[in-house]
Motif scaffolding. Structure first.
Motif, short mmCIF file in Angstrom:
data_model
loop_
_atom_site.label_atom_id
_atom_site.label_comp_id
_atom_site.label_asym_id
_atom_site.label_seq_id
_atom_site.Cartn_x
_atom_site.Cartn_y
_atom_site.Cartn_z
N PRO A 158 -0.09 -3.30 8.27
CA PRO A 158 -0.88 -2.21 8.86
C PRO A 158 -2.00 -1.79 7.92
O PRO A 158 -2.00 -2.12 6.73
N ASP A 159 -2.94 -1.02 8.45
CA ASP A 159 -4.15 -0.68 7.70
C ASP A 159 -3.88 -0.06 6.33
O ASP A 159 -4.59 -0.33 5.36
N GLU A 160 -2.83 0.78 6.22
CA GLU A 160 -2.60 1.47 4.95
C GLU A 160 -2.14 0.54 3.82
O GLU A 160 -2.12 0.93 2.66
N TYR A 161 -1.80 -0.73 4.19
CA TYR A 161 -1.35 -1.67 3.16
C TYR A 161 -2.24 -2.91 3.05
O TYR A 161 -1.88 -3.88 2.39
N THR A 162 -3.40 -2.89 3.65
CA THR A 162 -4.24 -4.09 3.64
C THR A 162 -4.74 -4.45 2.24
O THR A 162 -5.24 -5.56 2.02
N TRP A 163 -4.60 -3.51 1.30
CA TRP A 163 -4.97 -3.82 -0.09
C TRP A 163 -4.02 -4.81 -0.74
O TRP A 163 -4.35 -5.41 -1.77
N SER A 164 -2.84 -4.99 -0.17
CA SER A 164 -1.82 -5.85 -0.78
C SER A 164 -2.10 -7.31 -0.45
O SER A 164 -1.60 -7.86 0.53
N THR A 165 -2.92 -7.94 -1.27
CA THR A 165 -3.36 -9.32 -1.03
C THR A 165 -3.05 -10.20 -2.23
O THR A 165 -2.72 -9.71 -3.32
N TYR A 201 7.24 2.60 -2.62
CA TYR A 201 5.90 2.25 -2.16
C TYR A 201 5.82 1.81 -0.70
O TYR A 201 4.73 1.69 -0.16
N GLY A 202 6.96 1.52 -0.09
CA GLY A 202 6.95 1.05 1.29
C GLY A 202 6.62 -0.41 1.44
O GLY A 202 6.55 -0.95 2.55
N ILE A 203 6.38 -1.08 0.31
CA ILE A 203 6.03 -2.50 0.33
C ILE A 203 6.44 -3.14 -0.98
O ILE A 203 6.40 -2.48 -2.04
N ALA A 204 6.85 -4.40 -0.93
CA ALA A 204 7.17 -5.18 -2.13
C ALA A 204 6.67 -6.60 -1.92
O ALA A 204 6.95 -7.21 -0.87
N ALA A 205 5.92 -7.10 -2.89
CA ALA A 205 5.41 -8.48 -2.83
C ALA A 205 6.17 -9.31 -3.86
O ALA A 205 6.11 -9.01 -5.06
N ILE A 206 6.89 -10.32 -3.41
CA ILE A 206 7.69 -11.14 -4.32
C ILE A 206 6.95 -12.44 -4.60
O ILE A 206 6.72 -13.26 -3.70
N SER A 207 6.59 -12.62 -5.86
CA SER A 207 5.86 -13.82 -6.26
C SER A 207 6.10 -14.07 -7.75
O SER A 207 5.92 -13.15 -8.56
N PRO A 208 6.60 -15.25 -8.12
CA PRO A 208 6.80 -16.42 -7.25
C PRO A 208 8.04 -16.28 -6.37
O PRO A 208 8.95 -15.50 -6.68
N PHE A 209 8.04 -17.05 -5.29
CA PHE A 209 9.18 -17.03 -4.39
C PHE A 209 9.50 -18.46 -3.98
O PHE A 209 9.06 -18.95 -2.94
#
Length: 499
Positions: A158-165, A201-209
């Motif tokens: 959603p728009d509020e998380y589009t920064w997560s790239t 934060y409502g979001i978590a990016a897992i890398s590497p995966f």
């Protein structure tokens, strides 16, 4: 994936896909060494060229597997989805098959955390250099529909998380990125380390995966969900399926001049043309594999030095196999089969020179010179270029992942699958075909390594040893052992006993 295996006649076709490098040379800037084309196992090779197989032996080869007493069992155990704890992003390395397994694990992690999964991001592989997105390879609508009762999935944030790239996480240390997930982490590890990030934060990016979820001590519903993703939810896009169907149809019903003799074999007693059978052979013999294996492939001192230089340049010489001699590696079954050796194996099992081969692999190290012995044993070799026009292949040209997807699709529609050495394609195909009870030949690498070192062995003894050594490696179910991959060994986690 719908497979069509019924009503087939006895005669055979063998499938193997590959791209060729220029005649007699390796395809890397580190080496342009000529590769010898003389058979390394000349004694066996000359005998193999003279073989005429009995119809009984061929009949046994093409006979489908008997019912082994189990059936797929992946029904969803969820009754309803509760409120999501946040969004999970994963960034997947590797080629197509490694990414496929990562997608399955990502769904499982989202389920464990009760999170919403964002359609996984596929990294550009430095070897294959393919920038395809998930939706370029897999049918997203089908993926989401099959899993709609299991987890929540969104195409985009959603728009509020589009920064997560990807670019955001590459530029600095970010508190929403989880980068310390250990290999084969437990479900509890994700609850303890990722859930707090989601809560904050409502979001978590897992890398590497990649290989980030354990195979042991997982709840039964998580194991079945992983299989549901792999075997039911991941379907290729329509143009990959259409090209795959085209190739399969032309292999089964060849109508060109080269296939005239073949067509004579697939006409039944009423004069009606019936489908020919085929085997998919994954000929995994690229320069990376050859160098990393540290085995001797008969190319002499020049080849050994070239492969050693490549190991030094790519892995700084840190390759465990290089500590062992070629004899030790072959005794341990750690040397991949060359095109010549896979040809000798197939001939010993009963395939003959009327069998059509479709080569399924990346570039063959050594090119045509390396593959010439296999071509002499099986002169009717096919590949995507020989079976489909440039126009028909236009949508996959220059796309390594889409090309691999076509190979996967054709292999899943084959009567038999064979791989020249273990790897991600081998593992994925063994598991998928086990799940559907389809015949797969798993070469006994340790036995073959020892047989090929015996330069005095005659053909009769070699053939007898091969047939005996492969007796229980033609599709017989292997129960998954501790720490083994559920994607390679789906029994018993993803099957049930038949009533």
């Amino acid at each position: 994936m719908m497979l069509r295996h019924g009503g087939l006649s006895l005669c055979g076709v063998l499938v193997i896909t590959t791209l060729f490098v220029p005649l007699g040379y390796a395809s890397t800037s580190f080496m342009l060494e000529p590769i010898i084309s003389k058979p390394r196992h000349s004694r066996l090779f000359k005998s193999a060229l003279r073989q005429e197989n009995l119809s009984k032996q061929q009949s046994d080869l093409w006979t489908p597997l008997v019912n082994q007493g189990w059936k797929p069992c992946i029904a969803s155990t969820s009754t309803s989805l509760s409120d999501s704890s946040g969004y999970i992003q994963v960034f997947l390395d590797g080629g197509l098959n490694q990414q496929r397994m990562g997608i399955c694990d990502a769904v499982a992690v989202a389920k464990i955390l009760n999170a919403t999964l964002v359609i996984p991001y596929l990294e550009v592989n430095p070897v294959w250099k393919d920038a395809s997105y998930f939706e370029d390879i897999f049918d997203v609508d089908h993926f989401m529909n099959v899993l709609k009762d299991d987890i929540s999935i969104v195409r985009e944030l959603p728009d509020e998380y589009t920064w997560s790239t990807r670019e955001y996480y590459a530029s600095a240390i970010r508190s929403t990125r989880v980068k310390n997930a250990p290999l084969h982490a437990s479900a509890n590890w994700y609850r303890e380390h990722v859930s707090p990030v989601l809560e904050s934060y409502g979001i978590a990016a897992i890398s590497p995966f990649s290989h980030r979820l354990a195979f042991n001590n997982m709840p039964a519903d998580i194991q079945r969900l992983r299989c549901k993703v792999n075997f039911e939810a991941l379907t290729f896009v329509s143009h990959v399926r259409n090209l795959g169907d085209l190739l399969v149809n032309r292999l089964r019903f060849s109508d060109d001049a080269a296939g005239t003799e073949y067509l004579k074999q697939v006409v039944d007693t009423q004069g009606i043309k019936s489908a020919g059978k085929f085997v998919a052979l994954h000929l995994r013999f690229d320069k990376d594999m050859a160098a990393h294996s540290a085995c001797d492939f008969g190319g002499g001192k020049a080849e050994k030095k070239a492969l050693a230089r490549y190991r030094k340049a790519i892995w700084q010489g840190r390759v465990m196999n290089s500590r062992f001699t070629d004899e030790e590696l072959r005794n341990q079954g750690r040397c991949p089969l060359t095109p010549e050796e896979i040809g000798l194996l197939l001939t010993a099992l009963g395939f003959d020179n009327s069998t059509r081969l479709y080569l399924a692999s990346h570039k063959v190290y050594g090119g045509e010179a390396r593959i010439s012995a296999l071509r002499k044993l099986f002169p009717q070799i096919e590949d995507k270029k020989s079976l489909a026009s440039a126009v028909e292949r236009a949508q996959i040209n220059g796309k390594a992942s889409l090309s691999a997807a076509v190979d996967y699709y054709v292999s899943m529609h084959s009567d038999i699958f064979v791989s020249a050495s273990p790897g991600n394609m081998h593992n994925a195909m063994v598991g998928h075909r086990t799940y559907l009870n389809l015949k797969t030949i798993r070469p006994n690498m340790a036995l073959l390594g020892q047989l090929f070192m015996n330069k005095s062995m005659n053909w009769s003894d070699f053939q007898a040893a091969v047939v005996e050594g492969q007796r229980n490696r033609l599709g017989k179910i292997k129960i998954r052992k501790a720490k083994q991959s559920i994607y390679t060994y789906p029994v018993p986690d993803c099957v049930c006993q038949q009533d």
